[in-house]
Design an enzyme around this catalytic site. Sequence first.
Site, PDB file in Angstrom:
ATOM      1  N   ASP A 167      17.039  32.882  -3.922  1.00 32.67           N
ATOM      2  CA  ASP A 167      16.182  31.706  -3.863  1.00 32.67           C
ATOM      3  C   ASP A 167      15.581  31.455  -5.243  1.00 32.67           C
ATOM      4  OD1 ASP A 167      13.284  30.706  -1.867  1.00 32.67           O
ATOM      5  OD2 ASP A 167      14.871  29.547  -2.805  1.00 32.67           O
TER       6      ASP A 167
ATOM      7  N   CYS B  43       1.297  -3.817   8.959  1.00 32.81           N
ATOM      8  CA  CYS B  43       1.523  -2.991   7.776  1.00 32.81           C
ATOM      9  C   CYS B  43       0.186  -2.498   7.227  1.00 32.81           C
ATOM     10  CB  CYS B  43       2.260  -3.792   6.708  1.00 32.81           C
ATOM     11  SG  CYS B  43       2.501  -2.873   5.157  1.00 32.81           S
TER      12      CYS B  43
ATOM     13  N   CYS C 103      -0.028  -4.347   3.439  1.00 40.41           N
ATOM     14  CA  CYS C 103      -0.127  -5.802   3.242  1.00 40.41           C
ATOM     15  C   CYS C 103      -0.587  -6.557   4.484  1.00 40.41           C
ATOM     16  CB  CYS C 103       1.212  -6.364   2.764  1.00 40.41           C
ATOM     17  SG  CYS C 103       2.514  -6.350   4.027  1.00 40.41           S
TER      18      CYS C 103
ATOM     19  N   CYS D 255       4.957  -7.083  -0.220  1.00 40.42           N
ATOM     20  CA  CYS D 255       4.264  -5.841   0.150  1.00 40.42           C
ATOM     21  C   CYS D 255       4.218  -4.929  -1.065  1.00 40.42           C
ATOM     22  CB  CYS D 255       4.982  -5.154   1.304  1.00 40.42           C
ATOM     23  SG  CYS D 255       4.208  -3.598   1.821  1.00 40.42           S
TER      24      CYS D 255
END
Length: 704
Positions: free
Chosen positions: A139, A437, A440, A461
């Site tokens: 890892d 949203c 927006c 947006c």
Amino acid sequence: MYNNEQTQELQATTTVFLQQVRQGGLSVEVLELLRDVLRFHEYRYYVLNHPLIADGEYDVLYKALEKLEENFPDLTTPDSPTQRVASGLTKDFPKVQHMVPMLSLDNSYNAADLLDFDRKARELSELPEVAYCVEPKFDGASISLIYDNDMLVRGATRGDGVTGDDITANIRQIRSVPLSAKFSQFGIQQIEIRGEVLMNKYNFKAYNDAQEALGLERLANPRNAAAGALRMKDPREVGRRNLEAFLYHVSEVTLLPGAQSESLLTHSGTLEMLWRLGFRSPKQEKRVFRGIQGVIAYCEAFEQQRDELAYEIDGMVVKADELEVQEKLGMTSHHPRWAIAFKFKARQATSRLIGVEFQVGRTGAVTPVAKIDPVSVGGVTVGSISVHNEEYIREKDLQVGDTVLIERSGDVIPQVVKAFPELRKGTEHPIIFPTHCPVCGHPLAKPDDEAVWRCNNSNACEAQIVERIVHFNSKDAMDIRGLGEAIVKKLYALNLLKDIPGIYTLPFEDIQKLEGFGARSVANLKAAIEASKKQPLYRLIYALGIRFVGENTSKVLAHHITHLYELKDFTVERLQELEDIGPKVANSIYQFFRADENLSLLKRLEELGLPFHNTKKELASAGNFSGLNFLFTGTLNKLKRSEAEALVEQNGGKIAASVSSRLDYLVAGEKAGSKLEKAKKIGTVKIITEDELLQMAAGETGQL
């Protein structure tokens, strides 16, 4: 690497040298022997973890070598122990191409997955039983090393698998990486080997303790510590992190003229060879089994002792041991068929869900993100977790205030496994999904065939606009460094950057007045923006953010066009004829190139000088090499390897990943290596010279 006799001799020499240094110094006549002594002790310390002298004694001998080389600079060699540390800062990390692409591994999570992998391997190889080599899956940070004529000449990061960053100066600081190795003893002139750089658990703890003592921030985990170090500008700082490198794969070999190497017949043989040459390879941890049952038992047993190791592993890697079998199994565009990663069970922990934020992405998708009390999972502190969508929240019955079980799926991505309703105290409350949203205020919509709510106000947006700009600049897209998410948001808020084309018309005079922006950073940003105009076409396609179109699909699209606007004429049916493009992806591409706002965006980008023409992989629709697969080996005299590959593609051919029965032509240059021998064994592969390739491209001889 060193037998008992050599060990005793070098240890005795060490004692003599230490006495001589204390009595006045060493003579230049023992210079090379002193280097050998220091290399021996580096090997004992950094590879075997079993030193034979104290650190202070090593330092005495090292200082003696430094003094001799200072007095006799002409006698200093590139592989001397003193030459690891570079003299200055690295200005940048140039891109370099790997000899063989570094593919990802397919994953398995249980015995059934391994049994299925074995079934496919036996079917494809037409063998009743396959021999497998099993080793730990480290890892850390992947690297690629090239040795030429026994000398380390290049170290690189994995990068995108095809190209990586040249980090040779930093690799030289890792003392378990030999600066020279006698590959010539095995008949090898040039070799590319793969491995993993990591920081062991003890060095990681010591480093973090030192950081904390200085009032500095602790590093998150050993993997990040290793990966971050490899890209440091100061190689000396890399050396201070005490990194280690395990080398576990030979990806490409060029043999000396007339040479053969028994060590290159099996994967386990290559690991033995690397160990004998002084590398840290998983020789001691590896096991070879004939058949899959022994593999399964070893993987399951190793998982139980993972925490006893000095370094982090997240699974085991299972590889067909015989390289001839590997060639027969071949690979997909994503992973080799001859190897698989057995991933250990994900780390788990419990925490409290304290709230949910709703984030809006570049395609308008609204994603709920759970905020939890920070908790360490597998060495990583987790404080935020995506809970995907409204259906996921209902399915898991999640409420704010719940105690939840989380895990790092595949040891990477945090996931909520479940909530514990029996632990609720009555203060918890449901998670209410918004109807508008959160950025927006536009009403959200959810198509019948999707689980995601979306804001379709894409051109107004702010969140979507900003995220599209961030994606456009990202590393795998146009790679505009210095224009990351935080900077984009800042410039957007100050009305200095409002859309993607605005990147190329930034008011740099105004930006330089902002806090944190000096003349140098602005100059670097200018250069990065200008450099993005030279990116290959597939990067621009990916940068456009077409829904469902990832990096691989972008390459497929670029592979079949010479100019971006050609995609306007592709029907859904024609798009589906391309590799790995299904109905959903094809329809998304088709719709993108029929939207007026997208065509307007493309027009502005073309006017700004972006790469609409496919200069890197321009294909003839029906060239002399149409439908044929080519591969190159050895050194070409008239063309660079990249030029030769481009010539093949320009004539309609494809570049194969390896020698297999599906290969049509192997172009053999000088000092051709193992690929040539493998092609001869297969028998159906046509072996041609560089001149014959050029003749075929010119149509002078047809298909040979």
